[in-house]
Design a protein around this motif. Structure first.
Motif, PDB file in Angstrom:
ATOM      1  N   ALA A 298       0.872  -1.176   0.000  1.00 28.27           N
ATOM      2  CA  ALA A 298       0.000   0.000   0.000  1.00 28.27           C
ATOM      3  C   ALA A 298       0.911   1.228   0.000  1.00 28.27           C
ATOM      4  O   ALA A 298       1.759   1.390   0.888  1.00 28.27           O
ATOM      5  N   ARG A 299       0.754   2.063  -1.043  1.00 30.43           N
ATOM      6  CA  ARG A 299       1.621   3.243  -1.208  1.00 30.43           C
ATOM      7  C   ARG A 299       0.768   4.491  -1.083  1.00 30.43           C
ATOM      8  O   ARG A 299      -0.307   4.559  -1.691  1.00 30.43           O
ATOM      9  N   LEU A 300       1.239   5.446  -0.293  1.00 35.67           N
ATOM     10  CA  LEU A 300       0.457   6.673  -0.130  1.00 35.67           C
ATOM     11  C   LEU A 300       0.768   7.632  -1.279  1.00 35.67           C
ATOM     12  O   LEU A 300       1.926   7.988  -1.498  1.00 35.67           O
ATOM     13  N   GLU A 301      -0.278   8.017  -2.022  1.00 33.15           N
ATOM     14  CA  GLU A 301      -0.099   8.989  -3.128  1.00 33.15           C
ATOM     15  C   GLU A 301      -1.105  10.105  -2.920  1.00 33.15           C
ATOM     16  O   GLU A 301      -2.304   9.911  -3.144  1.00 33.15           O
TER      17      GLU A 301
ATOM     18  N   PHE B  87      -4.694  -6.459   4.992  1.00 29.08           N
ATOM     19  CA  PHE B  87      -3.399  -6.192   5.628  1.00 29.08           C
ATOM     20  C   PHE B  87      -2.345  -6.076   4.522  1.00 29.08           C
ATOM     21  O   PHE B  87      -2.249  -6.949   3.660  1.00 29.08           O
ATOM     22  N   ALA B  88      -1.598  -4.950   4.556  1.00 26.67           N
ATOM     23  CA  ALA B  88      -0.637  -4.697   3.474  1.00 26.67           C
ATOM     24  C   ALA B  88       0.608  -4.017   4.023  1.00 26.67           C
ATOM     25  O   ALA B  88       0.575  -3.383   5.093  1.00 26.67           O
ATOM     26  N   LYS B  89       1.680  -4.123   3.245  1.00 29.83           N
ATOM     27  CA  LYS B  89       2.962  -3.525   3.655  1.00 29.83           C
ATOM     28  C   LYS B  89       2.971  -2.041   3.305  1.00 29.83           C
ATOM     29  O   LYS B  89       2.706  -1.666   2.157  1.00 29.83           O
ATOM     30  N   THR B  90       3.252  -1.206   4.273  1.00 31.21           N
ATOM     31  CA  THR B  90       3.322   0.235   4.005  1.00 31.21           C
ATOM     32  C   THR B  90       4.743   0.771   4.166  1.00 31.21           C
ATOM     33  O   THR B  90       5.045   1.866   3.721  1.00 31.21           O
ATOM     34  N   ASP B  91       5.581   0.004   4.829  1.00 33.09           N
ATOM     35  CA  ASP B  91       6.955   0.462   5.089  1.00 33.09           C
ATOM     36  C   ASP B  91       7.898  -0.735   5.064  1.00 33.09           C
ATOM     37  O   ASP B  91       7.449  -1.877   5.203  1.00 33.09           O
TER      38      ASP B  91
ATOM     39  N   ARG C 259       6.222  -4.196  12.006  1.00 30.84           N
ATOM     40  CA  ARG C 259       5.991  -2.742  12.014  1.00 30.84           C
ATOM     41  C   ARG C 259       5.778  -2.112  10.644  1.00 30.84           C
ATOM     42  O   ARG C 259       5.338  -0.979  10.545  1.00 30.84           O
ATOM     43  N   GLY C 260       6.058  -2.879   9.581  1.00 32.23           N
ATOM     44  CA  GLY C 260       5.819  -2.338   8.247  1.00 32.23           C
ATOM     45  C   GLY C 260       4.433  -2.651   7.706  1.00 32.23           C
ATOM     46  O   GLY C 260       4.102  -2.306   6.576  1.00 32.23           O
ATOM     47  N   ILE C 261       3.614  -3.309   8.526  1.00 34.14           N
ATOM     48  CA  ILE C 261       2.304  -3.754   8.022  1.00 34.14           C
ATOM     49  C   ILE C 261       1.176  -2.897   8.606  1.00 34.14           C
ATOM     50  O   ILE C 261       1.138  -2.648   9.809  1.00 34.14           O
ATOM     51  N   SER C 262       0.268  -2.473   7.725  1.00 37.49           N
ATOM     52  CA  SER C 262      -0.875  -1.661   8.166  1.00 37.49           C
ATOM     53  C   SER C 262      -2.169  -2.331   7.708  1.00 37.49           C
ATOM     54  O   SER C 262      -2.149  -3.201   6.832  1.00 37.49           O
ATOM     55  N   ALA C 263      -3.279  -1.894   8.304  1.00 34.58           N
ATOM     56  CA  ALA C 263      -4.584  -2.468   7.949  1.00 34.58           C
ATOM     57  C   ALA C 263      -5.430  -1.409   7.246  1.00 34.58           C
ATOM     58  O   ALA C 263      -5.354  -0.218   7.573  1.00 34.58           O
ATOM     59  N   PHE C 264      -6.240  -1.861   6.294  1.00 31.14           N
ATOM     60  CA  PHE C 264      -7.075  -0.952   5.483  1.00 31.14           C
ATOM     61  C   PHE C 264      -8.477  -1.513   5.335  1.00 31.14           C
ATOM     62  O   PHE C 264      -8.682  -2.733   5.401  1.00 31.14           O
TER      63      PHE C 264
END
Ligand SMILES: Cc1cc2nc3c(=O)[nH]c(=O)nc-3n(C[C@H](O)[C@H](O)[C@H](O)COP(=O)(O)OP(=O)(O)OC[C@H]3O[C@@H](n4cnc5c(N)ncnc54)[C@H](O)[C@@H]3O)c2cc1C
Length: 393
Positions: free
Chosen positions: A144-147, A172-176, A182-187
């Protein structure tokens, strides 16, 4: 110490039994075995008020104990599994998918989704597993990339219950690149988001709506991040901490159903001039089944009770799930054995139970992973009672 269900809990069991008899069982009978979500069951569960038990009162639910309610969840899952497996899976999958919203959702997210879950109008899915990351879920590669004001998701998820039927997916996806979890976030991803696709549906050993999904430049608003960035894996594990004991409860329900059916059959089936129950080997089989179901049930409700008191129950839930899964498989096997050739006929409920007990030994942590959790925890000293070791070792 009190090993009995209190009055409210006993009433809950009777309430579910009535709903199964009057509403859920006829729906399940008509639906038969399909790898699809039974929408009539979704609506009936909504009407019954059972979905509300997962949701806090401010969002239309009846769960007023700060989101824990592990014992109630186990009672519901055990009773439904014992009497109507279709109602059980319909109830629990949306519960699993929406629990992270209860745990970490913003007010806006809770307002958007939870009242629909409470009334059976919103169906959820929990999307963690990937083709190359199952037990080793930390290795997931969905990105998951923030744009600007949007997150852009790319990746694949497999074995997602309710895929193709859910209105919303907790993903659940990798953001960092941060190490470990710690690199995984939920959406939260709505099913109608462009770039989201159901790649294929899967047909399982026991009927279940499940499939593979993909995200191809799937753009979701920035606000769809669930909770804090980098804490998604933690939310997934906290969700499993509650649901793992309830998977064990579901297994107890299956096992109890197999035992009840086998005992009733053994009393009436005639062989060598009398019922099967005249044979000591059959009596012993039934006694072992009974003993194992009772012991597994105690482990399940012990884990749930500790969870409701606010404890971490990694060990207790792992033990309950591992043991309940082994018991359910043995009991379903022996139950089917007691039915003889009739137990092999498709359509005999004991035959379905024999298949139903297999998938829970895989999902929410396989048997081998539960062994690993218990073994590692014990050997590292985490699970050892210091006082006891001083006296006995
Ligand atoms: C019916 C069903 C419903 C499901 N629903 C969902 C869902 O809604 N959402 C979701 O995200 N996922 C879901 N899953 C996926 C499930 O959680 C995974 O299948 C499970 O975690 C195992 O992953 P895997 O299948 O990739 O097996 P693998 O991880 O590849 O494991 C294969 C085998 O190796 C063993 N193994 C792996 N690692 C170790 C180890 N370290 N030590 C010893 N043995 C090991 C495993 O125990 C297993 O026996 C579902 C699965 C099923 C069957």
């Amino acid at each position: 110490m009190d090993f009995n269900f209190n009055e409210k809990q006993q009433e809950l069991v009777s309430y579910i039994e009535k709903w199964v008899k009057d509403v859920f069982a006829p729906i399940a009978e008509e639906f038969g075995e399909q790898d699809a979500l039974c929408l009539d069951m979704v609506y009936a569960l909504g009407e019954s008020g059972l979905m509300k038990t997962m949701i806090p009162p401010e969002f239309g639910g009846t769960n007023d104990d700060n989101g824990t309610h592990a014992t109630e969840l186990c009672i519901i899952r055990e009773t439904l599994a014992r009497l109507c497996p279709l109602a059980e899976s319909t109830y629990s999958v949306t519960g699993l998918g929406s629990y992270p919203v209860i745990l970490a959702g913003s007010e806006a997210q809770k307002n958007k989704y939870l009242s629909g879950v409470a009334t059976g109008k919103t169906v959820f899915a929990f999307a963690l597993t990937e083709p190359n990351a199952g037990s080793d879920a930390l290795r997931l590669s969905t990105q998951a990339r923030l744009e600007g004001d949007e997150w852009v998701l790319n990746g694949r998820k497999i074995f997602i219950s309710n895929a193709g039927y859910a209105d919303a997916y907790t993903v659940f996806a990798k953001t960092d690149d941060a190490p470990g979890s710690r690199g995984i976030s939920a959406f939260l991803v709505d099913a109608d988001t462009p770039g989201f696709e159901v790649v294929r549906k899967l047909s399982m050993i026991a009927p279940h709506p499940i499939g593979e999904i993909s995200f191809s430049n799937c753009r979701i608003p920035k606000e769809n991040l669930l909770g804090e960035r980098g804490r998604g894996f933690k939310y997934a594990m906290q969700t499993l901490d509650v649901f793992r004991s309830s998977v064990a409860a579901q297994l107890i329900g299956f096992a109890q159903a197999a035992l009840d059916k086998a005992a009733a059959y053994a009393k009436t089936r005639q062989a060598f001039g009398g019922p099967l129950t005249q044979f000591q080997s059959i009596q012993h089989k039934l006694a072992d089944m009974y003993m194992e179901v009772e012991s597994a049930r105690n482990l399940v409700y012990y884990a749930a009770w500790r969870k409701d008191l606010g404890n971490r129950v990694t060990k207790e839930a792992a033990i309950a799930k591992l043991y309940a899964s082994q018991v359910a498989q043995r009991v379903a096997y022996e139950g089917q054995q007691i039915f003889g050739g009739y137990g092999m006929i498709k359509g005999n409920p004991i035959e379905l139970l024999y298949r139903e007990v297999r998938p829970p030994a895989i999902y929410e942590g396989t048997t081998e992973i539960q062994h690993m959790i218990i073994g590692r925890g014990m050997l590292s000293g985490d699970f050892i009672d210091e006082e006891a070791t001083k006296v006995f070792w």
